[in-house]
Scaffold this motif. Structure first.
Motif, PDB file in Angstrom:
ATOM      1  N   TRP A  73      47.996 -82.258  47.954  1.00 32.93           N
ATOM      2  CA  TRP A  73      46.794 -81.631  47.423  1.00 32.93           C
ATOM      3  C   TRP A  73      46.789 -80.147  47.763  1.00 32.93           C
ATOM      4  N   LEU A  74      46.720 -79.298  46.756  1.00 28.27           N
ATOM      5  CA  LEU A  74      46.578 -77.859  46.946  1.00 28.27           C
ATOM      6  C   LEU A  74      45.092 -77.576  47.103  1.00 28.27           C
ATOM      7  N   LEU A  75      44.701 -77.119  48.286  1.00 28.92           N
ATOM      8  CA  LEU A  75      43.289 -76.938  48.605  1.00 28.92           C
ATOM      9  C   LEU A  75      42.762 -75.571  48.189  1.00 28.92           C
ATOM     10  N   THR A  76      43.440 -74.526  48.628  1.00 27.68           N
ATOM     11  CA  THR A  76      42.977 -73.167  48.391  1.00 27.68           C
ATOM     12  C   THR A  76      44.182 -72.271  48.170  1.00 27.68           C
ATOM     13  N   MET A  77      44.044 -71.356  47.234  1.00 28.58           N
ATOM     14  CA  MET A  77      45.105 -70.387  47.000  1.00 28.58           C
ATOM     15  C   MET A  77      44.476 -69.062  46.616  1.00 28.58           C
ATOM     16  N   ALA A  78      45.000 -67.980  47.179  1.00 27.38           N
ATOM     17  CA  ALA A  78      44.492 -66.648  46.860  1.00 27.38           C
ATOM     18  C   ALA A  78      45.639 -65.655  46.905  1.00 27.38           C
ATOM     19  N   VAL A  79      45.595 -64.697  45.996  1.00 25.02           N
ATOM     20  CA  VAL A  79      46.574 -63.616  45.946  1.00 25.02           C
ATOM     21  C   VAL A  79      45.795 -62.306  45.881  1.00 25.02           C
ATOM     22  N   ALA A  80      46.248 -61.319  46.632  1.00 19.55           N
ATOM     23  CA  ALA A  80      45.599 -60.008  46.618  1.00 19.55           C
ATOM     24  C   ALA A  80      45.599 -59.449  45.195  1.00 19.55           C
ATOM     25  N   ASP A  81      44.506 -58.823  44.807  1.00 14.20           N
ATOM     26  CA  ASP A  81      44.354 -58.303  43.448  1.00 14.20           C
ATOM     27  C   ASP A  81      45.543 -57.453  43.005  1.00 14.20           C
ATOM     28  N   ALA A  82      46.016 -56.576  43.855  1.00 12.08           N
ATOM     29  CA  ALA A  82      47.108 -55.664  43.500  1.00 12.08           C
ATOM     30  C   ALA A  82      48.433 -56.388  43.261  1.00 12.08           C
ATOM     31  N   HIS A  83      48.524 -57.645  43.669  1.00 14.96           N
ATOM     32  CA  HIS A  83      49.793 -58.378  43.561  1.00 14.96           C
ATOM     33  C   HIS A  83      49.725 -59.547  42.584  1.00 14.96           C
ATOM     34  N   ARG A  84      48.634 -59.642  41.848  1.00 19.85           N
ATOM     35  CA  ARG A  84      48.536 -60.690  40.830  1.00 19.85           C
ATOM     36  C   ARG A  84      49.424 -60.346  39.644  1.00 19.85           C
ATOM     37  N   ARG A  85      49.888 -61.394  38.986  1.00 18.07           N
ATOM     38  CA  ARG A  85      50.758 -61.262  37.811  1.00 18.07           C
ATOM     39  C   ARG A  85      52.124 -60.674  38.152  1.00 18.07           C
ATOM     40  N   HIS A  86      52.537 -60.889  39.414  1.00 13.93           N
ATOM     41  CA  HIS A  86      53.856 -60.434  39.864  1.00 13.93           C
ATOM     42  C   HIS A  86      54.685 -61.579  40.446  1.00 13.93           C
ATOM     43  N   GLY A  87      54.250 -62.829  40.218  1.00 21.43           N
ATOM     44  CA  GLY A  87      55.016 -63.980  40.672  1.00 21.43           C
ATOM     45  C   GLY A  87      54.651 -64.514  42.035  1.00 21.43           C
ATOM     46  N   VAL A  88      53.682 -63.913  42.701  1.00 18.64           N
ATOM     47  CA  VAL A  88      53.297 -64.354  44.053  1.00 18.64           C
ATOM     48  C   VAL A  88      52.691 -65.752  44.002  1.00 18.64           C
ATOM     49  N   GLY A  89      51.729 -65.965  43.119  1.00 15.71           N
ATOM     50  CA  GLY A  89      51.083 -67.276  43.009  1.00 15.71           C
ATOM     51  C   GLY A  89      52.073 -68.357  42.624  1.00 15.71           C
ATOM     52  N   ARG A  90      52.936 -68.067  41.661  1.00 10.72           N
ATOM     53  CA  ARG A  90      53.932 -69.048  41.232  1.00 10.72           C
ATOM     54  C   ARG A  90      54.885 -69.374  42.378  1.00 10.72           C
ATOM     55  N   ALA A  91      55.268 -68.377  43.169  1.00 16.87           N
ATOM     56  CA  ALA A  91      56.143 -68.625  44.321  1.00 16.87           C
ATOM     57  C   ALA A  91      55.462 -69.530  45.341  1.00 16.87           C
ATOM     58  N   LEU A  92      54.157 -69.346  45.550  1.00 13.69           N
ATOM     59  CA  LEU A  92      53.415 -70.215  46.468  1.00 13.69           C
ATOM     60  C   LEU A  92      53.374 -71.647  45.945  1.00 13.69           C
ATOM     61  N   VAL A  93      53.060 -71.823  44.661  1.00  8.10           N
ATOM     62  CA  VAL A  93      53.012 -73.168  44.078  1.00  8.10           C
ATOM     63  C   VAL A  93      54.389 -73.827  44.153  1.00  8.10           C
ATOM     64  N   THR A  94      55.431 -73.080  43.864  1.00 10.48           N
ATOM     65  CA  THR A  94      56.793 -73.629  43.911  1.00 10.48           C
ATOM     66  C   THR A  94      57.155 -74.068  45.322  1.00 10.48           C
ATOM     67  N   GLU A  95      56.802 -73.277  46.321  1.00  7.29           N
ATOM     68  CA  GLU A  95      57.104 -73.652  47.707  1.00  7.29           C
ATOM     69  C   GLU A  95      56.335 -74.908  48.105  1.00  7.29           C
ATOM     70  N   ILE A  96      55.089 -75.015  47.697  1.00  6.91           N
ATOM     71  CA  ILE A  96      54.319 -76.219  48.007  1.00  6.91           C
ATOM     72  C   ILE A  96      54.937 -77.425  47.303  1.00  6.91           C
ATOM     73  N   ALA A  97      55.370 -77.256  46.069  1.00  7.48           N
ATOM     74  CA  ALA A  97      56.034 -78.352  45.346  1.00  7.48           C
ATOM     75  C   ALA A  97      57.308 -78.777  46.067  1.00  7.48           C
ATOM     76  N   ARG A  98      58.074 -77.813  46.552  1.00  9.30           N
ATOM     77  CA  ARG A  98      59.304 -78.144  47.289  1.00  9.30           C
ATOM     78  C   ARG A  98      58.981 -78.918  48.558  1.00  9.30           C
ATOM     79  N   ARG A  99      57.991 -78.467  49.295  1.00 12.16           N
ATOM     80  CA  ARG A  99      57.600 -79.159  50.528  1.00 12.16           C
ATOM     81  C   ARG A  99      57.019 -80.539  50.221  1.00 12.16           C
ATOM     82  N   THR A 100      56.304 -80.642  49.120  1.00  9.34           N
ATOM     83  CA  THR A 100      55.750 -81.923  48.694  1.00  9.34           C
ATOM     84  C   THR A 100      56.875 -82.911  48.443  1.00  9.34           C
ATOM     85  N   GLN A 101      57.876 -82.473  47.707  1.00  5.47           N
ATOM     86  CA  GLN A 101      59.020 -83.336  47.413  1.00  5.47           C
ATOM     87  C   GLN A 101      59.769 -83.708  48.694  1.00  5.47           C
ATOM     88  N   ASP A 102      59.980 -82.727  49.575  1.00  3.59           N
ATOM     89  CA  ASP A 102      60.684 -82.997  50.839  1.00  3.59           C
ATOM     90  C   ASP A 102      59.938 -84.014  51.696  1.00  3.59           C
TER      91      ASP A 102
END
Length: 161
Positions: A73-102
């Protein structure tokens, strides 16, 4: 280069500010007790955070039998305004997915937080492959198989390793 790593106590003040700036703060000192937490670090600064649980039975205890088993379960996610739309959020989701699978889980679920940018959050989660898994509306759960998230990012899945 963007680094996704576990949170450290030194990150707490920055994470508290980041959550507050995204209207996700708890109104006090940050404490991730009982949660897994990763941060996105860029050039030595924390620019994103995600809180999650690797073992969650959301829905079954609340009369939602259609929710998949073995979910995280992904509870909370936040990215600093200046870094949105630069892949930060997707990288966080991908890492959580990897850890979920592991951890032996096969499904990642969440409820997109409501607020001024609800539409943007929903658009982001759809772009990551997450979709409503119950009738859409406020408080509706979203999710998808972690293998789908990882395949979209070109990450080897358990089946592909």
């Amino acid at each position: 280069m963007l680094l996704i790593r576990d949170i450290t106590r030194a990150d707490y003040p920055v994470v508290e500010e980041l959550l507050d700036s995204n209207d996700l703060g708890v109104g006090g000192a940050y404490s991730p007790e009982g949660q897994e937490v990763v941060v996105a670090e860029l050039h030595g600064s924390v620019v994103g955070i995600a809180e999650f649980q690797l073992d969650c039975d959301f829905g079954r205890d609340e009369g939602r039998p259609d929710h998949p088993r073995e979910q995280a379960w992904l509870l909370t996610m936040a990215v600093a305004d200046a870094h949105r739309r630069h892949g930060v959020g997707r990288a966080l989701v991908t890492e959580i997915a990897r850890r979920t699978q592991d951890a032996g889980r096969t499904f990642l679920a969440l409820v997109p937080q409501d607020g001024d940018d609800t539409a943007d959050r929903r658009t982001f989660f759809r772009a990551c492959g997450l979709v409503p898994i119950e009738p859409d509306g406020p408080g509706a759960a979203w999710g998808c198989p972690v293998a789908q998230i990882l395949a979209a990012e070109g990450v080897a899945t358990t089946q592909g390793r």
